[in-house]
Design an enzyme around this catalytic site. Sequence first.
Site, mmCIF file in Angstrom:
data_model
loop_
_atom_site.group_PDB
_atom_site.id
_atom_site.type_symbol
_atom_site.label_atom_id
_atom_site.label_comp_id
_atom_site.label_asym_id
_atom_site.label_seq_id
_atom_site.Cartn_x
_atom_site.Cartn_y
_atom_site.Cartn_z
ATOM 1 N N ARG A 99 0.843 -1.208 0.000
ATOM 2 C CA ARG A 99 0.000 0.000 0.000
ATOM 3 C C ARG A 99 0.875 1.253 0.000
ATOM 4 O O ARG A 99 0.509 2.274 0.563
ATOM 5 C CB ARG A 99 -0.925 0.005 1.206
ATOM 6 C CG ARG A 99 -0.208 -0.085 2.526
ATOM 7 C CD ARG A 99 -1.089 0.455 3.590
ATOM 8 N NE ARG A 99 -0.509 0.210 4.897
ATOM 9 C CZ ARG A 99 -1.001 0.682 6.001
ATOM 10 N NH1 ARG A 99 -2.088 1.416 5.957
ATOM 11 N NH2 ARG A 99 -0.443 0.440 7.156
ATOM 12 N N ASP A 258 11.017 -6.271 8.708
ATOM 13 C CA ASP A 258 10.670 -5.385 7.587
ATOM 14 C C ASP A 258 10.527 -3.948 8.061
ATOM 15 O O ASP A 258 10.431 -3.030 7.243
ATOM 16 C CB ASP A 258 9.378 -5.845 6.896
ATOM 17 C CG ASP A 258 8.218 -5.990 7.862
ATOM 18 O OD1 ASP A 258 8.344 -6.761 8.831
ATOM 19 O OD2 ASP A 258 7.189 -5.327 7.663
HETATM 20 P P1 AMP Z 1 3.007 -2.841 8.092
HETATM 21 O O1 AMP Z 1 2.183 -3.471 9.163
HETATM 22 O O2 AMP Z 1 2.523 -1.475 7.693
HETATM 23 O O3 AMP Z 1 4.474 -2.887 8.365
HETATM 24 O O4 AMP Z 1 2.746 -3.719 6.777
HETATM 25 C C1 AMP Z 1 3.102 -5.070 6.671
HETATM 26 C C2 AMP Z 1 2.792 -5.548 5.269
HETATM 27 O O5 AMP Z 1 1.398 -5.527 5.009
HETATM 28 C C3 AMP Z 1 3.434 -4.716 4.169
HETATM 29 O O6 AMP Z 1 3.819 -5.562 3.126
HETATM 30 C C4 AMP Z 1 2.323 -3.795 3.763
HETATM 31 O O7 AMP Z 1 2.483 -3.328 2.446
HETATM 32 C C5 AMP Z 1 1.121 -4.726 3.873
HETATM 33 N N1 AMP Z 1 -0.140 -3.982 4.093
HETATM 34 C C6 AMP Z 1 -0.513 -3.344 5.214
HETATM 35 N N2 AMP Z 1 -1.727 -2.759 5.045
HETATM 36 C C7 AMP Z 1 -2.120 -3.023 3.788
HETATM 37 C C8 AMP Z 1 -3.271 -2.694 3.009
HETATM 38 N N3 AMP Z 1 -4.285 -1.968 3.494
HETATM 39 N N4 AMP Z 1 -3.313 -3.145 1.729
HETATM 40 C C9 AMP Z 1 -2.312 -3.873 1.225
HETATM 41 N N5 AMP Z 1 -1.204 -4.222 1.901
HETATM 42 C C10 AMP Z 1 -1.096 -3.810 3.166
HETATM 43 MG MG MG Z 2 6.145 -2.265 7.599
#
Ligand code: AMP
Ligand code: MG
Length: 491
Positions: A99, A258
């Site tokens: 995203r 990550d």
């Molecule tokens: P984060 O929790 O923000 O570190 O995200 C972890 C993973 O989930 C990453 O690969 C993000 O791109 C994916 N991700 C989080 N929210 C979304 C969303 N609403 N749509 C698509 N991918 C998401």
């Molecule tokens: Mg992240």
Amino acid sequence: MSSTYQDSPPSQGWNFDNTFLDLPDSLYVRQKPVPVKQPAIAVLNRTLAQALGLNADSLDGPHGADIFAGNRLPQGADPIAQAYAGHQFGHFTMLGDGRAILLGEHVAPDGSRFDIQLKGSGRTPFSRRGDGRAALGPMLREYIISEAMHALDIPTTRSLAVATTGEPVHRETTLAGAILTRVAGSHIRVGTFEYLAAHGNTEDLRALAMYTVHRHYPELAEAENPFRELLGAVMERQVRLVTKWLHVGFIHGVMNTDNVSLCGESIDYGPCAFMDAYNPATVFSSIDRDGRYAYGNQPSITQWNLTRLAETLLPLLHENGDKATELAQDILEKFPGLFRLHWIEGMRTKLGLFTEEEGDAALAQDLLKLMQENDADFTLTLRGLSEKKSDRPFFREADFMGWRTRWEARLSRQAQTFEESCALMRTHNPAVIARNHQVEKALRAATADNDLQPTHRLLAALASPFEDRPEHAAYREPGPVDSGYQTFCGT
Ligand code: AMP
Ligand code: MG
């Protein structure tokens, strides 16, 4: 949306130079942001825009809104979604920008290079089941906390703008959609290395490692074994970072690999929060049920994450596997000593100590222990030490008064005056942190009443955290105790 994807007017000041595209193409896919219905700027960081050499005036209007919502590309941008993997709560997963879109690297007038990323900009090939979008509350939250961290002198990604999309996002309830423009040293993560290592692609890995050296640690490029030096240098920055978090009571909340940046910035503000009463077991994140990322676990998790990085680097460290492991271990085993060093160095400034004595760590630890036993507020207690008229109830406890006598004796064994110690303490113990109740209040007004004034007032207070301004007094106090405060991932 008629002008979608046309370049922006040159007067905005963008200066893109997209070196990440020179890396192996397994590391990204070309992907444009998905246009939104009704772009509007919710917050623009004019100070940051100016520091980046951007024209804040020309960005602060419909043209800027189009850029920050992804409807129009800034001149010179060449947008991609980055591939990466990561250990999430200990489990390895393939991820990638699901995203977010990296517009490219903007080079500021002083030559420093920054990733400009849109977060919440629509689906990408990495989105899996997600909608690629983000909600206004969490994006404002990242804006507020990252800017607060910056003002606290903690390496961090910054926030240039939050734009609303005019489109709903569907979570447990329907929320207003928004996009954050994130400014970062880069978005190279431990997970980026893990992604290539998982594919067993040593040549691509070497290219990424060399790129990281040139971009973030150029002084290592000529070293005999630059990759060994890289591991050591990343460790040093990560130790520095986690120590700074501890020293202001910050809990990142989701220290997955990550979310660990190779350039040593705090990145990905999801369920993070500042602790009120001192307790190393503090966890706010609703998904962190076992307290893996609790306040006091953050150093050992940092070490764990660095070990994952070291594993990916093994084939680059030495052609002989055993020798490579030995080289990595030699570096990683320095972690505890390095951490202790940084930790006590920071604690000395927080206690007004200019000199070094052997008992300093015990003095600092004993204060923390007393705070924990008495549910004393971490920030107010430390700040109160340098405030003559501080009347914290904790300061009237007999145990604390015993500690204070020891501390005063320690202060008297250095040449500096008490006033000089106080001046040192006041630049290391913030008066104002992003208190959970204040952050929530600002976000509530923004999301429920479309009122951004509380956000602006909070941002103003957080911009000078070490200053004692009467008008910021309300931001110093913790919220009601036992509020059971919980944070949620920004998805
Ligand atoms: P984060 O929790 O923000 O570190 O995200 C972890 C993973 O989930 C990453 O690969 C993000 O791109 C994916 N991700 C989080 N929210 C979304 C969303 N609403 N749509 C698509 N991918 C998401
Ligand atoms: Mg992240």
